[in-house]
Design a protein around this motif. Structure first.
Motif, short mmCIF file in Angstrom:
data_model
loop_
_atom_site.label_atom_id
_atom_site.label_comp_id
_atom_site.label_asym_id
_atom_site.label_seq_id
_atom_site.Cartn_x
_atom_site.Cartn_y
_atom_site.Cartn_z
N ILE A 273 -6.52 0.96 -9.26
CA ILE A 273 -6.12 0.91 -7.84
C ILE A 273 -7.05 1.85 -7.05
O ILE A 273 -7.18 3.02 -7.40
N THR B 115 1.12 -5.41 5.78
CA THR B 115 1.74 -5.38 4.46
C THR B 115 2.86 -4.34 4.44
O THR B 115 2.86 -3.44 5.28
N ASP C 137 1.90 -1.44 -9.05
CA ASP C 137 0.60 -2.12 -8.94
C ASP C 137 0.16 -2.30 -7.49
O ASP C 137 -0.20 -3.39 -7.05
N LYS D 269 0.85 -1.20 0.00
CA LYS D 269 0.00 0.00 0.00
C LYS D 269 0.87 1.24 0.00
O LYS D 269 1.97 1.23 0.56
N ASP E 147 -1.88 -2.26 -3.94
CA ASP E 147 -3.26 -2.68 -3.66
C ASP E 147 -4.15 -1.48 -3.39
O ASP E 147 -5.36 -1.52 -3.61
N GLU E 148 -3.54 -0.43 -2.87
CA GLU E 148 -4.37 0.72 -2.48
C GLU E 148 -3.49 1.96 -2.36
O GLU E 148 -2.32 1.86 -1.96
#
Ligand SMILES: Nc1ncnc2c1ncn2[C@@H]1O[C@H](COP(=O)(O)OP(=O)(O)O)[C@@H](O)[C@H]1O
Ligand SMILES: N[C@@H](CC(=O)OP(=O)(O)O)C(=O)O
Length: 823
Positions: free
Chosen positions: A285, A31, A226, A2, A228-229
Motif C-alpha cells: 500500500i 472514496t 487493504d 483511503k 488503496d493508500e
C-alpha cells in the motif's frame, strides 16, 4: 478506501483543524475514508510533564493541567466562534464543552491520584497518555457532526489489541485485523474518525503504541482493510532530504522505497514513526506524506519501487541523545562469547542498541544507546564482567555521552563507489570529529557517531555535498568595518547573486564587529541594513565574537580582519584551531615575530583552514598569490624589487623645485594618502613590513630587525614629539629635502622609495631611479613588484597597478574569500 492520519500540528489549532476538515470533505467525495488523529500538538508532552510533576509531589502539576485545559478550550472556542448566531451550533458547542470538561475532570482525578500515591506505573502512564487522543478526536468528531458531515466515531481501543507491554505495546495482529475488518465491513459512513496511538491489551487495559504511534494506528488499519493508500498529514511537505529544522536547504524527497523510508525514519526523520512501514509494506500500500498547511504540495510517495535513475543518496538523518559505550581489553581477543554476554545483558535490561561496531582486532566493541540508558547499561555490564575486570582482562566499560548519530541513506548506495569517502572527507574538512562508524552490509545506511554540537554543521555540510553539490556556502565573520570593510560589504552585496548563479558560491555575512559593537546572525545579516543592526548589536569583544563564531559552528566559516590592530591579529590562532579560516588585510601577524607567523601557517595546515593575507602587499594586486604559485611550482626567487607605498609615491611624484616638501606631505595627509602621523609612511616601516612578508613567503625566515632601512627623514623629524612639531621640522629642513630632489634631477632620475630583497637580505630606502627603469614612470598610488627568479632571470615578472585605496583593498580581500570558496 483511503486512510488519512493527521499529526499533532495538523490538529494543533482551530485554524489547522478547519484545514483538516476541508481536506476530509474534499477526499471523502471520491472514496470512503478512515481518519486517524493525534493529540493536539504538544499535549502528549504536557500530559507526561504533569504526571511526572505529580509523581514527584510537585504541585506545579496543577499549572500544567490548567495549560492543557486552556489549550483545548482555545481550540473549541476557535472552532465554534460563530455559534452565538446559530442555535444548533450553540447547542453542539455547549454539548462538546461539557464532554471535554468531563474528560478533563477525569484527567484531573487521575493526576491527583498520582500525586497522592506518589507513583507513576507504566500502566497508569498509558491511561494518562490516552487522554490526549481521546480529547482531540472528540473535539474533531463533534465539530464535523455540527457541520453535518457524514462521520462515525470509533475508538481505536476497541479495534487494536496488544500485549501488556505498556508504553510500547506489541500488536496482536490476528485479533486486531479481524476487529478492524468486521468494523469497516459493517460501516457505511463516508468518514470514520478514530484516535491514534491508543490500544487495549487482551486483558482490557489501556495501552499505547509508542511515542509517535498514531502513524502506526493508521498503518495497521490500512493494512487490515487493504486500503488503496495511507496518507500521513503533517506540518512539512513530505519526508525531507534531511531535518528541515536544521538545514534550510533541505527539500522534500518525491519518491522513496519502503526500505529507504524505514532507514530514514529509524534515523530520526521524525515525520514517520518507524514501525508504520511494516504493515503496509506487506500489502504494497503506498504511503503518501502530505502537508496539512500546504495540501497542494506534492509530498513524498513511498512505494516498493522507486525510479531506477534516482540519486544514490536519498536522505541524511540524525538521532540525538546518544551515548557511546566501549568494552575493551586484551582478554577479549580471540575469545568467543564476549559479544553474546554483552548483548544478552542489554537485552535483559530492555536497552535498545542503536549502532554497533567492532574492530577486526576484536580488542573492543563499541555500541551506541540512548543517553537515558547509559548509566544503567554501565552498571549492569560492569557487574556481568566483574570477574574479567578484576583479572584486568577487560577494562570497566567506557561511557561517552552528549553524542548524536548521523546517517547517509539510500537504496542505490551499494552500486556507487566513493559515497563513504565523500561522507567522511566532508566531515573531516569541516572539523567534525567522528567517534564511531557503522555500515550495514546492505550498504543502505552509513552511520557515524559525532558530538551533538557538531550535528547542525555535519548535516549542513553533508547536505551540501550530496544534494547541493553545486553550491558552497561560505560564512563570513568580519571585524573592522571602516572604509575598506564597508566597501567589502558593498561588493559582497552586489556580487552575491552573480556568484551564486555562475559560480555556485553562496556568500553569507554571519557576523560583523567594530570596536564598539558586534552582531551575529545564523541566517545571515541583512546587507541592506547592516549598519543599523551593528549599531544595535551587543558590546564588542574579541573573545565574545570568537565565542559566537565557535558556538554557531557553521561550515566554511571565515574570519575576516579588516583592522590594523595587534589584539585582533593575536587571536587568529584561536580561529584556525577551530578550523575557521582567516583572511586578513591587517599586516601585524605576518610581519611580527616569526614564531607566530610560522605557528599560524602550521595551524592552517593542521586544521585545514586557510590563512590568506593577499592585501598585506599591494592591496588588491595578486602579489602574494603569484609568489606562492612560483614557489610551489618549484621556482626560486632570486631578487624582488618593488615600490610598495602609495603614499610615498604620491609625495615623490608631486615634490619638485616648485613645491615644498612640507606642502606635499601636508596635502598627502589631508587627502588621506598617509596615516594621521605621516612618519608611519615616511619612515618606511610599512614598506619594510611588506617586503618582509614577501621574503618570508619566498621561504626566508627574516625578522623586521634583520631589514636594512635607509631613513631619509631628518633626526629632528623622527624625534619630534607631536605631528605638529614634525611638520615644523619639514619647514625648517626644506633645503635638505630640496637637495634630495636636486640630486636626483641632476642625474635625470626620479626619487622612489624602493623595497629590495636579494640573496636572503632585504632593505628599504629612497633611490634615484634613472629614465627607462620600470619604476621611473610610476604614477599616482601605483605599486610595482618585479620578481627575478630562476625561470624569470633577466626579464622579471612584473605586477603593477593601484596599490592602495578602499575599493581595491576590498577587492583583494574578496579575492581571498573566493580562493577559499574555490578550494
Ligand atoms: N527528514 C525529515 N523530513 C521531514 N521532517 C523531518 C525530518 N527530520 C525531522 N523532521 C521533523 O519532523 C516533524 C514532523 O514530525 P512530527 O512533529 O511527529 O509530526 P506530526 O505531529 O505531524 O506527527 C517536522 O516538523 C520536522 O521538523
Ligand atoms: N500523541 C502521541 C502520538 C503521535 O503520533 O503524535 P504525533 O502524530 O503528533 O507525532 C505522541 O505525541 O507521541
Amino acid at each position: 478506501m483511503k486512510i488519512l492520519k493527521f499529526g499533532g500540528t495538523s490538529v494543533g489549532s482551530a485554524e489547522n483543524i478547519n484545514k483538516v476538515i476541508s481536506i476530509l470533505e474534499q477526499q471523502s467525495k471520491d472514496t470512503n475514508i478512515a481518519v486517524v488523529v493525534s493529540a493536539v500538538g504538544g499535549i502528549t508532552d504536557k500530559l507526561l510533564e504533569a504526571a511526572n510533576l505529580a509523581c514527584n509531589k510537585d504541585l506545579e502539576y496543577k499549572q500544567t493541567y490548567n495549560a492543557i485545559w486552556s489549550q483545548h478550550s482555545k481550540v473549541i472556542e476557535g472552532l465554534f466562534e460563530n455559534s452565538d448566531h446559530d442555535k444548533n451550533l450553540k447547542k453542539s458547542h455547549e454539548a462538546l464543552y461539557d464532554l471535554i470538561s468531563e474528560k478533563l475532570n477525569e484527567l484531573k482525578s487521575l493526576l491527583d491520584g498520582i500525586y497522592l500515591i506518589n507513583e507513576l506505573s507504566p500502566k497508569t502512564k498509558d491511561k494518562l497518555l490516552s487522554f490526549g487522543e481521546a480529547l482531540s478526536s472528540t473535539i474533531i468528531y463533534h465539530t464535523l457532526k455540527s457541520r453535518q458531515v457524514d462521520v462515525a466515531y470509533k475508538n481505536a481501543q476497541e479495534l487494536i489489541v496488544t500485549d501488556s507491554n505498556f508504553n510500547n505495546a506489541i500488536v496482536n495482529f490476528e485479533i486486531t485485523n479481524i476487529n478492524i475488518q468486521l468494523y469497516f465491513n459493517s460501516n457505511s459512513n463516508a468518514i470514520v474518525l478514530l484516535p491514534g496511538f491508543v490500544s487495549k491489551s487482551v486483558h482490557g487495559e489501556i495501552t499505547t503504541l509508542g511515542r509517535g504511534g498514531s502513524d502506526y494506528t493508521a498503518a495497521i488499519i490500512a493494512a487490515a482493510i487493504d486500503a488503496d493508500e495511507l496518507q500521513i498529514w503533517t506540518d512539512v511537505s513530505g519526508m525531507y532530504t534531511t531535518n528541515p529544522k536544521l538545514v534550510k536547504q533541505a527539500a522534500p524527497i518525491v519518491e522513496l522505497s519502503y526500505q529507504e523510508a524505514v532507514e530514514l525514519s529509524h534515523f530520526g526523520a521524525k515525520v514517520l514513526y518507524p514501525p508504520t512501514v511494516m504493515p503496509v509494506l506487506k500489502k504494497k500500500i503506498p504511503i503518501v506524506i502530505k502537508n496539512t498547511l500546504d495540501p497542494e504540495a506534492l509530498g513524498t510517495t513511498i512505494t516498493e519501487n522507486t525510479q531506477p535513475n534516482g540519486s544514490p543518496v536519498k536522505g541524511i538523518s540524525n538521532i540525538e541523545n546518544i551515548a557511546l559505550l566501549t568494552l575493551q581489553g586484551n582478554g577479549m581477543v580471540g575469545v568467543p562469547g564476549f559479544g553474546k554476554r554483552l548483548f544478552e545483558t542489554l537485552a535483559q535490561e530492555k536497552i535498545n542498541i542503536v549502532l554497533i561496531t567492532q574492530s577486526s582486532s576484536e580488542h573492543s566493541i563499541c555500541f551506541g544507546i540512548s543517553d537515558n540508558d547509559a548509566k544503567r547499561a554501565k552498571e549492569v555490564i560492569d557487574t556481568v564482567f566483574e570477574y574479567e575486570i578484576q583479572l584486568l582482562k577487560i577494562d570497566p566499560i567506557i561511557v561517552e555521552t552528549d553524542l548524536s548519530i548521523i546517517a547517509v541513506i539510500g537504496d542505490k548506495m551499494k552500486n556507487h563507489q566513493g559515497i563513504s569517502g565523500k561522507m567522511f572527507s566532508t566531515l573531516g574538512k569541516n572539523n567534525v570529529n567522528i567517534r564511531a562508524i557503522a555500515q550495514g552490509a546492505s550498504e543502505r545506511n552509513i552511520s557515524a557517531i559525532i558530538h551533538k554540537n557538531d550535528v547542525k554543521k555535519a548535516l549542513n555540510s553533508l547536505h551540501e555535498q550530496f544534494f547541493e553539490i553545486k553550491t558552497k556556502q561560505i560564512n563570513l565573520f568580519i571585524t573592522g568595518v571602516g572604509n575598506v570593510g564597508e566597501r567589502l560589504i558593498e561588493q559582497i552585496h552586489q556580487q552575491k547573486s552573480y556568484l551564486k548563479e555562475n559560480f555556485k558560491i553562496s556568500l553569507k555575512i554571519a557576523g560583523l564587529s567594530n570596536s564598539r559593537t558586534m552582531v551575529v546572525n545564523d541566517d545571515g545579516i541583512n546587507l541592506k541594513h547592516w549598519k543599523q543592526q551593528l549599531e544595535n548589536g551587543e558590546k564588542a569583544s574579541l573573545k565574545g565574537f570568537l565565542n559566537h563564531v565557535k558556538k554557531l559552528n557553521l561550515r566554511n566559516s571565515v574570519f575576516v580582519d579588516i583592522t590594523a590592530n595587534d589584539a585582533v591579529a593575536n587571536i587568529y590562532g584561536d580561529y584556525l584551531k577551530h578550523s575557521i579560516s582567516v583572511v586578513a588585510c591587517n599586516k601585524i601577524a605576518c610581519s611580527g615575530n616569526i614564531e607566530y607567523y610560522n605557528e599560524l601557517k602550521i595551524l592552517s595546515r593542521q586544521y585545514n583552514a586557510a590563512f590568506l593575507f593577499e592585501t598585506n602587499v599591494g592591496a588588491g594586486l595578486p602579489v602574494i598569490d603569484t609568489l606562492n604559485h612560483l614557489v610551489t611550482s618549484g621556482d626560486k626567487i632570486n631578487t624582488i624589487q618593488a615600490v610598495l607605498s602609495g603614499s610615498l609615491n604620491f609625495i615623490f611624484n608631486n615634490f619638485n623645485a616648485e613645491t615644498t616638501f612640507y606642502d606635499v606631505v601636508k596635502q598627502a595627509q589631508e587627502e588621506g594618502y598617509t596615516e594621521p602621523d605621516p612618519r608611519i609612511d615616511l619612515s618606511g616601516i610599512d614598506v619594510a613590513r611588506k617586503v618582509l612578508i614577501l621574503a618570508r613567503e619566498s621561504g626566508h625566515a627574516l625578522e623586521l630587525s634583520d631589514l636594512e632601512s635607509d631613513n631619509f627623514l631628518t633626526n629632528d623629524a623622527m624625534e619630534a614629539a607631536s605631528v605638529e612639531d614634525f611638520f615644523k621640522t619639514l619647514i625648517k629642513d626644506e633645503t635638505y629635502y630640496q637637495s634630495l630632489f636636486k640630486s636626483a634631477e641632476d642625474k635625470n632620475c626620479q626619487l622612489k622609495f624602493v623595497a629590495e630583497f636579494n640573496n636572503g637580505k632585504a632593505k628599504v630606502g629612497l633611490q634615484e631611479i634613472p629614465e627607462g627603469h620600470p619604476f621611473y614612470n610610476l604614477k599616482g598610488k601605483d605599486n610595482i613588484v618585479m620578481f627575478y627568479t630562476q625561470r624569470y632571470p633577466e626579464q622579471p615578472m612584473i605586477i603593477k597597478g593601484a596599490g592602495a585605496g578602499a575599493d581595491v583593498t576590498a577587492s583583494g580581500l574578496f579575492a581571498d574569500i573566493i580562493r577559499i570558496a574555490n578550494n
